[in-house]
Design an enzyme around this catalytic site. Structure first.
Site, mmCIF file in Angstrom:
data_model
loop_
_atom_site.group_PDB
_atom_site.id
_atom_site.type_symbol
_atom_site.label_atom_id
_atom_site.label_comp_id
_atom_site.label_asym_id
_atom_site.label_seq_id
_atom_site.Cartn_x
_atom_site.Cartn_y
_atom_site.Cartn_z
ATOM 1 N N THR A 1 0.822 -1.206 0.000
ATOM 2 C CA THR A 1 0.000 0.000 0.000
ATOM 3 C C THR A 1 0.861 1.263 0.000
ATOM 4 O OG1 THR A 1 -1.442 1.288 1.467
ATOM 5 C CG2 THR A 1 -0.115 -0.359 2.529
ATOM 6 N N ASP A 2 0.269 2.359 -0.460
ATOM 7 C CA ASP A 2 0.970 3.651 -0.391
ATOM 8 C C ASP A 2 1.015 4.187 1.040
ATOM 9 O OD1 ASP A 2 -1.728 4.365 -0.075
ATOM 10 O OD2 ASP A 2 -1.723 5.897 -1.644
ATOM 11 N N GLU A 3 0.223 3.570 1.947
ATOM 12 C CA GLU A 3 0.140 4.119 3.309
ATOM 13 C C GLU A 3 1.453 3.962 4.068
ATOM 14 O OE1 GLU A 3 -3.563 3.418 5.334
ATOM 15 O OE2 GLU A 3 -4.629 3.159 3.447
ATOM 16 N N TYR B 1 -1.912 -0.440 10.983
ATOM 17 C CA TYR B 1 -2.015 -1.111 9.675
ATOM 18 C C TYR B 1 -0.805 -0.787 8.801
ATOM 19 C CZ TYR B 1 -3.286 -1.632 4.737
ATOM 20 O OH TYR B 1 -3.259 -1.943 3.395
ATOM 21 N N LYS C 1 2.242 -3.201 7.379
ATOM 22 C CA LYS C 1 2.531 -3.389 5.945
ATOM 23 C C LYS C 1 3.970 -2.959 5.651
ATOM 24 C CE LYS C 1 0.224 -4.623 3.005
ATOM 25 N NZ LYS C 1 -0.125 -5.986 2.467
HETATM 26 P P1 NAD Z 1 -9.376 -7.525 2.275
HETATM 27 O O1 NAD Z 1 -9.344 -7.228 3.739
HETATM 28 O O2 NAD Z 1 -10.619 -7.267 1.498
HETATM 29 O O3 NAD Z 1 -9.003 -9.061 2.028
HETATM 30 C C1 NAD Z 1 -7.982 -9.712 2.705
HETATM 31 C C2 NAD Z 1 -8.118 -11.214 2.459
HETATM 32 O O4 NAD Z 1 -7.038 -11.877 3.134
HETATM 33 C C3 NAD Z 1 -9.421 -11.802 3.006
HETATM 34 O O5 NAD Z 1 -9.990 -12.670 2.045
HETATM 35 C C4 NAD Z 1 -8.984 -12.558 4.245
HETATM 36 O O6 NAD Z 1 -9.811 -13.671 4.532
HETATM 37 C C5 NAD Z 1 -7.573 -12.969 3.851
HETATM 38 N N1 NAD Z 1 -6.712 -13.202 5.023
HETATM 39 C C6 NAD Z 1 -6.572 -12.388 6.094
HETATM 40 N N2 NAD Z 1 -5.705 -12.949 6.965
HETATM 41 C C7 NAD Z 1 -5.280 -14.112 6.409
HETATM 42 C C8 NAD Z 1 -4.373 -15.118 6.818
HETATM 43 N N3 NAD Z 1 -3.720 -15.046 7.990
HETATM 44 N N4 NAD Z 1 -4.148 -16.174 5.987
HETATM 45 C C9 NAD Z 1 -4.810 -16.252 4.803
HETATM 46 N N5 NAD Z 1 -5.695 -15.339 4.379
HETATM 47 C C10 NAD Z 1 -5.930 -14.274 5.168
HETATM 48 O O7 NAD Z 1 -8.141 -6.729 1.689
HETATM 49 P P2 NAD Z 1 -7.964 -6.057 0.239
HETATM 50 O O8 NAD Z 1 -8.517 -4.688 0.296
HETATM 51 O O9 NAD Z 1 -8.424 -7.002 -0.793
HETATM 52 O O10 NAD Z 1 -6.380 -5.915 0.204
HETATM 53 C C11 NAD Z 1 -5.575 -6.963 -0.365
HETATM 54 C C12 NAD Z 1 -4.120 -6.545 -0.264
HETATM 55 O O11 NAD Z 1 -3.932 -5.310 -0.964
HETATM 56 C C13 NAD Z 1 -3.668 -6.283 1.175
HETATM 57 O O12 NAD Z 1 -2.354 -6.770 1.315
HETATM 58 C C14 NAD Z 1 -3.697 -4.766 1.297
HETATM 59 O O13 NAD Z 1 -2.734 -4.314 2.234
HETATM 60 C C15 NAD Z 1 -3.327 -4.354 -0.109
HETATM 61 N N6 NAD Z 1 -3.867 -3.032 -0.551
HETATM 62 C C16 NAD Z 1 -5.184 -2.731 -0.397
HETATM 63 C C17 NAD Z 1 -5.650 -1.504 -0.860
HETATM 64 C C18 NAD Z 1 -7.108 -1.132 -0.761
HETATM 65 O O14 NAD Z 1 -7.475 0.008 -1.105
HETATM 66 N N7 NAD Z 1 -8.004 -2.021 -0.348
HETATM 67 C C19 NAD Z 1 -4.773 -0.590 -1.474
HETATM 68 C C20 NAD Z 1 -3.425 -0.948 -1.601
HETATM 69 C C21 NAD Z 1 -2.982 -2.181 -1.147
HETATM 70 P P1 TYD Z 2 -10.741 3.869 4.251
HETATM 71 O O1 TYD Z 2 -11.675 3.465 3.169
HETATM 72 O O2 TYD Z 2 -10.847 3.221 5.589
HETATM 73 O O3 TYD Z 2 -9.278 3.731 3.657
HETATM 74 P P2 TYD Z 2 -7.842 4.258 4.255
HETATM 75 O O4 TYD Z 2 -8.003 4.681 5.652
HETATM 76 O O5 TYD Z 2 -7.020 3.025 4.121
HETATM 77 O O6 TYD Z 2 -7.417 5.374 3.336
HETATM 78 O O7 TYD Z 2 -10.911 5.437 4.476
HETATM 79 C C1 TYD Z 2 -10.706 6.340 3.413
HETATM 80 C C2 TYD Z 2 -10.829 7.724 3.968
HETATM 81 O O8 TYD Z 2 -12.186 7.923 4.388
HETATM 82 C C3 TYD Z 2 -9.968 7.958 5.196
HETATM 83 O O9 TYD Z 2 -9.462 9.297 5.155
HETATM 84 C C4 TYD Z 2 -10.936 7.810 6.364
HETATM 85 C C5 TYD Z 2 -12.265 8.286 5.762
HETATM 86 N N1 TYD Z 2 -13.472 7.656 6.331
HETATM 87 C C6 TYD Z 2 -14.524 8.456 6.784
HETATM 88 O O10 TYD Z 2 -14.441 9.708 6.731
HETATM 89 N N2 TYD Z 2 -15.637 7.854 7.288
HETATM 90 C C7 TYD Z 2 -15.753 6.495 7.381
HETATM 91 O O11 TYD Z 2 -16.798 5.997 7.888
HETATM 92 C C8 TYD Z 2 -14.673 5.682 6.886
HETATM 93 C C9 TYD Z 2 -14.765 4.172 6.948
HETATM 94 C C10 TYD Z 2 -13.558 6.305 6.363
#
Ligand code: NAD
Ligand code: TYD
Length: 353
Positions: free
Chosen positions: A133-135, A159, A163
């Site tokens: 992630t970019d975070e 989080y 990461k």
């Molecule tokens: P998500 O939370 O929707 O899904 C995570 C999946 O991992 C789930 O299916 C869960 O059951 C599985 N999981 C969790 N713990 C596990 C374990 N110990 N063993 C096996 N499986 C396990 O997450 P996502 O949003 O799909 O993110 C996927 C990846 O992309 C993550 O690594 C996240 O850090 C990264 N990412 C997400 C975003 C975003 O905007 N959602 C952006 C950049 C990077």
């Molecule tokens: P989120 O979707 O949780 O992603 P991330 O924190 O990983 O960027 O949140 C996106 C942005 O939205 C973040 O600045 C927090 C804000 N947010 C709200 O304002 N209200 C909410 O109920 C949630 C879940 C997030």
């Protein structure tokens, strides 16, 4: 040929598996622990498809990993599995250390043992692709240049710290042991199968239910939003042609404040599913801010464009319209994920705000 995907029942992982199998016939072994965020319903379209082998298990289970690697002999591991929600990491950081740090360590060790024993050609071709992630880069001041791959790591939430730790482990396994790794750091995704604890799907499902739309603090926090299908296409490019040991930032060139996002979602809902009670924005509520809330993320995605020719296919306007329409068309999916544990989470996160 086979890929081992971890976390392929989650939001991005399931989109990746579906896109992958729509485009090629390479088998996917999908290892997922099915936490609250994992949902086999996301993969229902693959029922009976021999190219998809689902395994219910944990990335922290070394014996299981060794067995899967020996049995399926993948040419790559794509590591999506993680605890992924910042607010949950604030309420309970332990699971983030366990899966994101210890789990990644266990997966790296299993991959290293498997890779070390491969023949010369297979060793050279093998890839461990870490999805991050970019975070990890922390928060940007307004007007500061977007994150490049050489931006210092300054994670601020449990989080992002977990990461960042996993990124460092992946890097070290390359430098110390020669494991052929790739790391991608992507901005905020949105799209189908997004669990409604995150901003965009939460706003859609709350608005449809006539519930408040909780904006943290002043709502001026900025994120760079990318349609999930574009993240998946970027991962495919990096896996195919990325330089081993490199990291690639992936983003949508689409910085928006949270307030703008919520207003856009509201505008689409007013158009596609108008409510007799009035415009959707009537539901907007400002609530207490997230502790340690990062003010701004922005991705400089020029490296992946320059080296691999990747750019997002969707604009935010096209991607968010598709996304809102998907939620309107999948009321059954939404109803199913709003289980008892989802309601418990809403009480934990929002009751005291
Ligand atoms: P998500 O939370 O929707 O899904 C995570 C999946 O991992 C789930 O299916 C869960 O059951 C599985 N999981 C969790 N713990 C596990 C374990 N110990 N063993 C096996 N499986 C396990 O997450 P996502 O949003 O799909 O993110 C996927 C990846 O992309 C993550 O690594 C996240 O850090 C990264 N990412 C997400 C975003 C975003 O905007 N959602 C952006 C950049 C990077
Ligand atoms: P989120 O979707 O949780 O992603 P991330 O924190 O990983 O960027 O949140 C996106 C942005 O939205 C973040 O600045 C927090 C804000 N947010 C709200 O304002 N209200 C909410 O109920 C949630 C879940 C997030």
């Amino acid at each position: 040929m086979t890929l081992l995907v971890t976390g392929g029942a989650g939001f991005i992982g399931s989109n990746f598996v579906l896109d992958w199998l729509a485009q090629c016939d390479e088998t996917v072994v999908n290892l997922d622990a099915l936490t609250y965020a994992g949902n086999l319903r996301n993969l229902a379209a693959l029922q009976g498809d021999a190219r998809h082998v689902f395994v219910h298990g944990d990335i922290g289970d070394r014996a299981l990993l060794d067995r899967l690697l020996a049995e399926h002999r993948p040419r790559a591991v794509l590591h999506f599995a993680a605890e992924s929600h910042v607010d949950r990491s604030i309420h309970g950081p332990g699971a983030f250390i366990k899966t994101n740090v210890e789990g990644t360590f266990t997966l790296l060790e299993a991959a290293r043992a498997y890779w070390s024993a491969l023949g010369e050609e297979a060793r050279a071709a093998f890839r461990f692709h870490h999805v991050s992630t970019d975070e990890v880069y922390g928060s940007l001041a307004p007007g500061a240049p977007a994150f490049t791959e050489s931006h210092p790591y300054e994670p601020n939430s449990p989080y992002s710290a977990s990461k960042a730790a996993s990124d460092h482990l992946v890097r070290a396994w390359h430098h110390t042991y020669g494991l052929p790794v790739l790391t991608t750091n992507c901005s905020n995704n949105y799209g189908p199968f997004h669990f409604p604890e995150k901003l965009i799907p939460l706003m859609i499902v709350n608005a449809l239910a006539g519930k408040p739309l909780p904006i943290y603090g002043d709502g001026q926090q900025v994120r760079d939003w990318l349609y999930v299908g574009d993240h998946c296409s970027a991962i495919r490019e990096v896996l195919a042609r990325g330089r081993v040991g490199e990291t690639y930032n992936i983003g949508g060139w689409n910085e928006q404040t949270n307030k703008q996002i919520v207003h856009t979602v509201c505008g689409l809902l007013d158009e596609l599913r108008p409510s007799a009670a009035g415009p959707c924005t009537r539901l907007i509520t400002h609530v207490a801010d997230r502790p340690g809330h990062d003010r701004r993320y922005a991705i400089d995605a020029r490296k992946i464009e320059r080296e691999l020719g990747w750019r997002p296919a969707e604009t935010f306007a096209t991607g968010i319209r598709k996304t809102v329409q998907w939620y309107l068309d999948h009321a059954d999916w939404v109803a199913e994920v709003q289980s008892g544990s989802y309601r418990d989470w809403l009480a934990t996160n929002y009751a005291a705000r």
